[in-house]
Design an enzyme around this catalytic site. Structure first.
Site, PDB file in Angstrom:
ATOM      1  N   GLY A 115      45.107  47.653  62.388  1.00  0.00           N
ATOM      2  CA  GLY A 115      45.175  46.340  63.001  1.00  0.00           C
ATOM      3  C   GLY A 115      44.297  46.108  64.215  1.00  0.00           C
ATOM      4  O   GLY A 115      44.355  45.044  64.812  1.00  0.00           O
ATOM      5  N   LYS A 117      40.993  45.623  64.547  1.00  0.00           N
ATOM      6  CA  LYS A 117      40.049  44.524  64.369  1.00  0.00           C
ATOM      7  C   LYS A 117      40.764  43.217  64.041  1.00  0.00           C
ATOM      8  O   LYS A 117      40.324  42.145  64.437  1.00  0.00           O
ATOM      9  CB  LYS A 117      39.021  44.902  63.304  1.00  0.00           C
ATOM     10  CG  LYS A 117      38.161  46.107  63.737  1.00  0.00           C
ATOM     11  CD  LYS A 117      37.216  46.571  62.648  1.00  0.00           C
ATOM     12  CE  LYS A 117      36.363  47.761  63.131  1.00  0.00           C
ATOM     13  NZ  LYS A 117      37.170  48.975  63.384  1.00  0.00           N
ATOM     14  N   ASP A 180      35.198  45.975  57.050  1.00  0.00           N
ATOM     15  CA  ASP A 180      35.078  47.245  57.773  1.00  0.00           C
ATOM     16  C   ASP A 180      35.421  48.334  56.771  1.00  0.00           C
ATOM     17  O   ASP A 180      36.577  48.733  56.633  1.00  0.00           O
ATOM     18  CB  ASP A 180      36.009  47.264  58.977  1.00  0.00           C
ATOM     19  CG  ASP A 180      35.810  48.495  59.835  1.00  0.00           C
ATOM     20  OD1 ASP A 180      34.656  48.798  60.169  1.00  0.00           O
ATOM     21  OD2 ASP A 180      36.811  49.154  60.166  1.00  0.00           O
ATOM     22  N   CYS A 233      31.913  53.223  60.292  1.00  0.00           N
ATOM     23  CA  CYS A 233      31.840  54.121  61.448  1.00  0.00           C
ATOM     24  C   CYS A 233      31.133  55.405  61.040  1.00  0.00           C
ATOM     25  O   CYS A 233      31.523  56.501  61.438  1.00  0.00           O
ATOM     26  CB  CYS A 233      33.231  54.404  62.012  1.00  0.00           C
ATOM     27  SG  CYS A 233      34.370  55.206  60.859  1.00  0.00           S
TER      28      CYS A 233
END
Length: 444
Positions: A115, A117, A180, A233
């Site tokens: 949670g 983002k 993401d 990432c």
């Protein structure tokens, strides 16, 4: 730490960075940078700077509401339980910072748990528009619900579905989508040794199909004129530039929107890379894409006619204890009442964990308010409050679920810390019954 890095990772990164590679290796001896991101729905930055309990905080360049901190226990401060900030790795704040969200937008966070983002998106929306947060893992999505409640969002749907199924239901609905994507996590090597062990188990293209599939699902759900922000990432090109190039070749109606690098971020062909030897953070890749043209779809919205005032037990409690309008729209599921935005998409056939703000439930012919309701509004929206300063022992006692003492008239109260709501407490015959949820309680 350098000696523990996988050889294949060293070789591929050296090829990418060239003469910068030694600087990159040296970054593994740097400290792990910690960050908190302020919930601007609950506290303005100017006010936060006045009350910040962690001393002088350094602002994160790419996120105006983000700050580096040296305090080791921000999760133990009462402000954390009031939802004033989220603890987040600094570079992880960059994807939402670069997604051009405007108030009133309909936004999808496609891989949302736990949670971080999503709460950043919700803060930018300021409880306008619609935020849909999805995670295919129902277990992870439960943590997502908790963080959304902690931040006090009223305009959010939480789903736990395969993206392909979402795209069949919500064609062309969203203005902005964050992807993401699951990745090999090379940016996490320094802070999490298990990330290296996981990386070594996978082939180079292990996540490739998943990442491309996520983008293809997002494309179907995006309005013409809308934007997708793709991020990972990880550092390797296979999961970043290669994915983007293939997606663009298959979708000529999309174009890369060049992003402006800030605070040491590197730019290449319009995309951004956050390298740990150039910034105070662990690393990210960002690419913003614009849908230039495409087929238009008419959105199938949630069917809602009922308002708070249509249900006596609910309306009586709301009018007695709050200043919330009785004309707010609600959605019912079993005996639960949810406050919603009528522009939310229809989700009848989807596995949904939360629709809007859970107001409470009907139990034994009485309305029982939810914890989410207690922390969704500012204190001035409640008629009865008990306010403590952040260093008052009663705050800690309340957060631990312990009994408080006080002579208050019979009724429901909101316990606050420095006027920020923490939860409910009930006064009856001189006794204060702590209503703080057991699963949320402060342990030490």
């Amino acid at each position: 730490m350098i000696a523990k890095l996988p050889q294949r990772f060293i070789e591929q990164t050296k090829q990418m960075l060239g003469e910068e590679f030694n600087d990159f290796l040296e970054s593994y001896s740097f400290p792990i940078y910690q960050g908190i991101r302020i919930n601007t729905n609950k506290v303005e930055i100017e006010h936060w700077n006045e009350i910040a309990p962690f001393g002088n905080l350094e602002q994160i360049p790419w996120c105006l509401e983000g700050f580096y901190y040296n305090e080791q226990t921000p999760s133990k401060h009462p402000y954390y339980y009031a939802g004033l900030y989220y603890i987040q790795e600094p570079s992880a704040m960059s994807p939402v910072a670069y997604l051009p969200i405007e108030k009133g937008d309909k936004v999808l966070d496609l891989c949302a748990a736990p949670g971080g983002k999503t709460t950043q998106i919700g803060s930018k929306l300021e409880n306008t528009g619609v935020l849909v947060s999805n995670d295919i893992s129902a277990t992870r999505a439960k943590a997502l619900v908790k963080n959304i409640e902690l931040f006090g969002f009223k305009n959010t749907i939480v789903t736990s579905e395969a993206p392909e199924k979402l795209s069949n239901s919500w064609k062309g609905y969203f203005d902005k989508i964050l992807v993401d994507a699951p990745c090999s996590g090379e940016g996490m090597f320094k802070k999490d040794s298990t990330a290296i062990k996981s990386w070594e188990k996978y082939e180079e293209n292990h996540f490739f199909d998943t990442q491309l599939s996520l983008l293809n699902s997002a494309e179907k759900m995006l309005k013409t004129g809308g934007y997708i922000l793709y991020s990972t990432c990880t550092f390797n090109k296979i999961e970043n530039e290669n994915i983007i190039n293939i997606f663009l070749s298959e979708n000529p109606n999309f174009e890369i929107v060049p992003l402006n690098p800030i605070g040491g971020i590197k730019e290449l062909n319009g995309t951004l890379r956050l390298w740990p030897h150039c910034i105070k953070g662990e690393g990210h890749f960002l690419c913003l894409m614009h849908k230039k043209y495409g087929e238009n779809f008419e959105s199938n919205l949630i069917q809602v006619k009922n308002k708070i005032k249509d249900f006596k037990l609910l309306a009586d409690f709301i009018s007695k204890n709050t200043y919330i309008s009785l004309d707010e729209y609600i959605f019912m599921n079993d005996d639960k009442f949810y406050l919603i935005n009528p522009n939310m998409p229809n989700h009848d056939k989807l596995r949904t964990l939360r629709t809007g703000l859970l107001l409470g439930t009907i139990q034994h012919n009485k309305f029982k308010p939810s914890h989410a309701l207690a922390i969704a509004y500012q204190s001035h929206m409640f008629k009865n409050i008990i306010n403590f300063s952040n260093n008052d022992i009663n705050v800690i006692k309340y957060l631990k679920g312990e009994t408080l003492e006080g002579d208050y008239k019979k009724g429901e109260y909101i316990v606050c810390v420095d006027n920020f709501p923490l939860g409910w407490i009930k006064s009856n015959n001189g006794n204060l019954k702590n209503q703080y949820p057991a699963s949320w309680r402060k342990i030490n």
